[in-house]
Design an enzyme around this catalytic site. Structure first.
Site, mmCIF file in Angstrom:
data_model
loop_
_atom_site.group_PDB
_atom_site.id
_atom_site.type_symbol
_atom_site.label_atom_id
_atom_site.label_comp_id
_atom_site.label_asym_id
_atom_site.label_seq_id
_atom_site.Cartn_x
_atom_site.Cartn_y
_atom_site.Cartn_z
ATOM 1 N N HIS A 187 19.137 75.138 110.773
ATOM 2 C CA HIS A 187 18.544 74.059 109.986
ATOM 3 C C HIS A 187 17.429 73.353 110.739
ATOM 4 O O HIS A 187 16.470 72.881 110.142
ATOM 5 C CB HIS A 187 19.619 73.073 109.525
ATOM 6 C CG HIS A 187 20.402 73.619 108.382
ATOM 7 N ND1 HIS A 187 21.638 74.173 108.529
ATOM 8 C CD2 HIS A 187 20.065 73.771 107.079
ATOM 9 C CE1 HIS A 187 22.055 74.621 107.364
ATOM 10 N NE2 HIS A 187 21.124 74.392 106.461
ATOM 11 N N ASP A 438 22.887 81.480 104.308
ATOM 12 C CA ASP A 438 24.335 81.523 104.495
ATOM 13 C C ASP A 438 24.912 82.852 104.030
ATOM 14 O O ASP A 438 25.808 83.396 104.663
ATOM 15 C CB ASP A 438 25.006 80.372 103.725
ATOM 16 C CG ASP A 438 24.979 79.088 104.532
ATOM 17 O OD1 ASP A 438 25.128 79.167 105.762
ATOM 18 O OD2 ASP A 438 24.787 78.012 103.945
HETATM 19 C C1 PEP Z 1 20.933 78.940 102.331
HETATM 20 O O1 PEP Z 1 22.073 78.991 102.801
HETATM 21 O O2 PEP Z 1 20.194 79.942 102.189
HETATM 22 C C2 PEP Z 1 20.350 77.655 101.889
HETATM 23 C C3 PEP Z 1 19.198 77.589 101.278
HETATM 24 O O3 PEP Z 1 21.029 76.516 102.216
HETATM 25 P P1 PEP Z 1 21.040 75.919 103.702
HETATM 26 O O4 PEP Z 1 19.974 76.633 104.501
HETATM 27 O O5 PEP Z 1 20.785 74.464 103.590
HETATM 28 O O6 PEP Z 1 22.410 76.222 104.182
HETATM 29 MG MG MG Z 2 23.404 77.257 102.638
#
Ligand code: PEP
Ligand code: MG
Length: 555
Positions: A187, A438
């Protein structure tokens, strides 16, 4: 001059001076040998220093808020409390370091309090967590975790950068980030990309770079050039100018939508050249504070963002807290990535969820807002969330508050479980948003933040591609819109595959909007189908990756 390789996580080139930020207290502590007398002295000094500093802060704050000043005075009382200091003395005498003694006592207190669910106790937990961090910082001499007060042209060098730390970055003066840990889809990387700060992660021994020495961060190629010679600096300056001059808006097929992923109201300003906001990661509004934002605070943010977007879509994802996005008021779990996160937390903390839903509903009359539910694994979860959304709607109706009665509710498909039952989930949701970050992590069983397993973690694994294709197919068959909001939506190698699978909505970080439009405009469906046909017959990630790379070189 020395070139060091790392992982390219945020595009661009930054040339500046190294500023090291040491933050891992435990690491520091491990390196110190344990001498009881020294540790006892360290503990006493830290308590004294903490009390002095906190008293000064209380004095300043009292002018604005007597209540906040009182809280700080309570912090001083806790730190001076005999039970605490005597227990720490005993533990240090028994062989623990000062850091570990503080960690143990205060973590135990937090543990005892976490079973309670009232706001008063949650505030006490936040207080003790603050005290713990401050004291440990004072003992290890690393309390100056100040990412903001840095001179112009600073390159921050850290062991690891957490999502909450990114909020403290001085975006005017920071020209690059180098971290020893982290990965492309962490993130922090996602936020740095939307901030437009060049960054390279996974740089081994980055903290051995000399403080104040000159360094180039090549965030596009994942390279660090330490103490570059004049020719290299000149070359990079030319490349940087070329990047800045090459930002023209391309024409692209309007059947495709390029939306943005944002984390705060400010990001939405950067999203204005896009087709709207595909993903508002609201959990960032909940981080770095003692208590969650109130309904009114949230309402204002959602309303302002919707107004700014002026009718363009705004998909507000309910808080996906947990994993690496932890908040003070969340119970620490042994395995947070697989624990009580996102909708799992919301369904156990219904007031917390309903507060957010009420804020979203109230804001819904100011724009084109949709609700997006994160980390769904089962049909029941969607149904339970929708029951709570209905409850919030009934409350507002009874109060005579206006909201969009037809508001759409979409779900993130980012767990293998949700992907495999996408056909069933398509009957429950108004739209899908594929979270490939994810999804790839849970399919490959790899921590998305861990650079040690980044060879396995890849959206180009046949398993991941098959499931993404299946999810898109299910959405299309049932006639609901499908969007992809993971980082792979902006990946030039992934784009032809997504076009072939039938994806129409790409949600990317704000600064990748134009680049993504450009990439999409390069493909006809027929050409994309040819590429995807070849790829989906391949058996290994390596084959697929190399093939796509070679294809891109020829267009
Ligand atoms: C993901 O998991 O691709 C997503 C967009 O959510 P985050 O990156 O906030 O987990
Ligand atoms: Mg995600």
């Amino acid at each position: 001059m020395k070139i060091i390789k790392g992982i390219a996580v945020s595009d661009g080139i930054g040339t500046g001076k190294v500023r090291k930020i040491i933050r891992t207290f435990a690491e520091q502590n491990e390196k110190n040998s344990i001498d009881k007398t020294t540790e006892l002295k360290k503990f006493e000094n830290a308590v004294e220093k903490f009390c002095q500093k906190t008293a000064e802060r209380a004095k300043k704050i009292r002018k604005f808020s007597v209540d906040d000043a009182k809280i700080l005075e309570i912090h001083i009382m806790i730190a001076k409390d005999k039970f605490f200091t005597e227990k720490a003395d005993r533990l240090i005498d028994g062989g623990l370091s000062a850091v570990l003694a503080v960690e143990q006592i205060l973590s135990e207190s937090i543990e005892t309090l976490t079973s309670a669910n009232d706001n008063y106790t949650k505030q006490r937990i936040a207080d003790i967590t603050d005290i713990k961090n401050e004291l440990i910082g004072a003992i290890s001499g690393t309390e100056k975790l100040d990412l903001h007060s840095v001179p112009k042209n600073t390159v921050l060098v850290l062991s690891d950068i957490t999502p909450s730390m990114t909020a403290g970055i001085n975006t005017e003066n920071t020209v690059g980030i180098i971290a020893e840990k982290g990965s492309f889809v962490s993130h922090s990387a996602i936020i740095l990309r939307s901030m437009g700060i060049p960054a390279v992660f996974g740089v081994k021994d980055a903290l051995s770079l000399t403080e104040d020495s000159r360094v180039i961060v090549d965030g596009t190629n994942g390279k660090i050039i330490s103490q570059p010679n004049n020719d290299t600096i000149k070359n990079y300056n030319v490349r940087q100018k070329n990047i800045l001059n090459n930002n023209t808006v391309p024409k692209y097929n309007r059947d495709y939508k390029v939306l943005c992923n944002i984390s705060n109201k400010e990001d939405s300003v950067k999203s204005l050249t896009s087709d709207g906001v595909g993903l508002f990661r609201t959990e960032f509004l909940f981080m770095g504070r003692a208590l969650p934002p109130t309904e009114d605070e949230q309402f204002e943010i959602y309303k302002q963002t919707a107004l700014l977007l002026n009718g363009k879509p705004l998909n507000i994802r309910t808080a996906d807290i947990g994993g690496d996005k932890s908040v003070n008021y969340l119970k620490q779990e042994e395995n947070p990535f697989l624990g009580c996160r996102a909708v799992r937390y919301s369904l156990k903390n219904r007031d917390f969820f309903i507060t957010q839903i009420r804020a979203i509903l109230r804001a819904s009359i100011f724009g084109n807002i949709k609700i997006l539910l994160p980390f769904i694994t089962t049909v029941e979860e969607v149904r339970d969330c929708k029951l709570l959304i209905d409850k919030a709607k009934s409350e507002l109706k009874a109060e005579g508050v206006a909201f969009d009665r037809q508001i759409k509710v979409g779900i993130m498909i980012e767990t293998p479980s949700a992907g495999l039952i996408a056909d069933l989930l398509a009957d429950e949701a108004d739209f899908f948003s594929i979270g490939s970050n994810d999804l790839a992590a849970y399919i490959t069983a790899c921590d998305r933040n861990n650079s040690e397993v980044s060879n396995l973690y890849s959206v180009f694994q046949p398993s991941v591609l098959r499931l993404i294709r299946y999810i898109i197919e299910c959405g299309l068959k049932k006639g609901i819109p499908v969007e992809l909001c993971g980082e792979s939506a902006a990946d030039p190698m992934m784009i032809p595959l997504l076009i072939s699978f039938g994806l129409k909505n790409f949600s990317v970080h704000p600064l990748a909007t134009e680049k993504t439009k450009k990439q999409i405009s390069q493909w006809t469906k027929t050409d994309a189908d040819k590429i995807a046909g070849t790829v989906m017959d391949m058996k290994t990630e390596e084959e697929i990756y190399n093939y796509l790379k070679s294809v891109l070189l020829t267009i």
